[in-house]
Design a protein around this motif. Structure first.
Motif, mmCIF file in Angstrom:
data_model
loop_
_atom_site.group_PDB
_atom_site.id
_atom_site.type_symbol
_atom_site.label_atom_id
_atom_site.label_comp_id
_atom_site.label_asym_id
_atom_site.label_seq_id
_atom_site.Cartn_x
_atom_site.Cartn_y
_atom_site.Cartn_z
ATOM 1 N N ARG A 22 0.905 -1.063 0.105
ATOM 2 C CA ARG A 22 0.098 -0.042 0.150
ATOM 3 C C ARG A 22 0.784 1.303 -0.026
ATOM 4 O O ARG A 22 1.607 1.529 0.996
ATOM 5 C CB ARG A 22 -1.117 0.114 1.408
ATOM 6 C CG ARG A 22 -1.830 1.174 1.248
ATOM 7 C CD ARG A 22 -2.961 1.144 2.373
ATOM 8 N NE ARG A 22 -3.608 0.191 2.855
ATOM 9 C CZ ARG A 22 -4.617 0.046 2.378
ATOM 10 N NH1 ARG A 22 -5.354 0.955 1.510
ATOM 11 N NH2 ARG A 22 -5.340 -1.081 2.565
ATOM 12 N N ASP A 27 -2.461 6.047 -1.642
ATOM 13 C CA ASP A 27 -3.770 5.434 -2.224
ATOM 14 C C ASP A 27 -3.926 4.223 -2.819
ATOM 15 O O ASP A 27 -5.075 3.628 -3.031
ATOM 16 C CB ASP A 27 -4.817 6.698 -2.574
ATOM 17 C CG ASP A 27 -4.912 7.901 -1.545
ATOM 18 O OD1 ASP A 27 -4.870 7.570 -0.368
ATOM 19 O OD2 ASP A 27 -5.181 8.870 -2.038
ATOM 20 N N SER A 28 -2.698 3.919 -3.322
ATOM 21 C CA SER A 28 -2.740 2.708 -4.184
ATOM 22 C C SER A 28 -2.334 1.451 -3.730
ATOM 23 O O SER A 28 -1.512 1.401 -2.565
ATOM 24 C CB SER A 28 -1.659 2.987 -5.405
ATOM 25 O OG SER A 28 -2.261 4.051 -6.078
#
Length: 327
Positions: free
Chosen positions: A66, A69-70
């Motif tokens: 992570r 936000d990805s």
């Protein structure tokens, strides 16, 4: 140096266990085949890398990161003082071609462009540089470990970003000349700090719908007879220790039921009371962590998969399993 070992994914474990105890719909059967093929290709890559040696670099296997936000999945990133190498593994077989940047298998366009996936995976560590104030190079290859993979292409740039099976050993050998020292350590720590469990898979089987009992590890048959320390398959004649059967059942339970706690009673129902309460209790104690909660005491499998435990301990077992083709 292995930082994270490769394990059978939760998704593959789920579909394998489900296929043994439930009829798979066509789409699920295809999903299982794709997952098995992918895992087999990753294991080929790992075996060659293990043979060539990787003690001088940091090796991650099958991780989810992570980053901001990805969330990105990586098959086999390698960290050295030179930076991060991203290896995307595709266990394709047969004839493929690349035309004008598009990949084709026969007359069908491949929906997931391997080079586009590689580019996406290589872009994410750029954010790691910013977050952790690091400076390192990022490179990557798409690795095709299947011996029967063939590719025609119309652009030499495509070929330079690929590693074929015949080139794999020489490609991985180069990492024995790299080193993981004071530059690599903070990079590896940054990668490790962003590792998370697979957040995308949350399937769970219906306990009442799956077939109960113990099944043969050789042919999958459920017709078993008790031979004291062993269970003998009436379909193919294979003989496996009760311990092997119960270990497989514990692993199946964990893989199939996301929301079910494995109590002793639930486990005995799952195996259709194929062994005594005492034998079941002994195996639960051996391979699971007991979470004491009064009448609702339950057990958590301490390992990632049946295969992991069996490979580790099978040679030390007093009694041996025996596969057979006929009874």
């Amino acid at each position: 140096m292995i930082i994270s070992e490769r394990q059978i994914s939760k998704e593959l474990a789920f579909y394998k266990a489900l296929s043994s105890r439930f009829y798979l719909e066509e789409k699920d059967a295809k999903k299982l085949l794709v997952l098995e093929r992918g895992y087999k290709g990753e294991r080929i890559y790992d075996e060659v890398f293990d043979e060539e040696g990787h003690s001088s670099v940091f090796v991650f296997r099958d991780i989810y990161l992570r980053i901001g936000d990805s969330i990105v999945q990586y098959d086999a990133p390698i960290v050295s003082d030179a930076g991060i190498t991203v290896n995307e593994i595709k266990n394709y077989s047969g004839f493929y071609r690349v035309e004008r940047g598009k990949w084709y298998a026969g007359n069908f366009e491949v929906p997931d462009d391997p080079l586009a996936q590689l580019k996406h995976a290589m872009n994410k560590p750029l954010k790691l540089q910013y977050i952790h104030r690091l400076n390192f190079d990022i490179e990557g290859k798409v690795v095709f470990p299947h011996i029967d993979f063939r590719l025609n292409f119309d652009n030499q740039d495509v070929r330079e970003r690929l590693v074929m099976r015949s080139e794999l050993r020489d490609y991985l050998k180069r990492f024995s000349n790299e080193y993981a020292g004071r530059y690599a350590e903070p990079i590896a720590e940054a990668v490790s700090s962003h590792i998370i469990d697979n957040p995308f898979f949350d399937k769970s089987a219906n306990f009442d719908s799956v077939r109960k009992g113990l099944y043969c590890g050789n042919c999958g048959g459920f017709e078993m007879i008790d031979n004291h320390f062993y269970m003998r398959c009436l379909d193919c004649g294979s003989r496996e220790k009760k311990e092997t059967h119960l270990l497989r059942a514990i692993s199946d339970f964990r893989a199939l039921f996301l929301d079910e706690r494995m109590t002793k009673k639930k486990f005995l129902i799952f195996i259709n009371y194929a062994v005594s309460h005492r034998t079941a209790q002994r195996m639960l104690n051996k391979y699971c962590e007991c979470v004491v909660n009064g009448a609702r005491t339950y057990y958590l499998f301490k390992h990632e998969s049946f295969e992991e435990v069996y490979a580790k301990y099978e040679s030390s077992y007093r009694y041996k399993d025996r596969k057979a083709d006929i009874f």
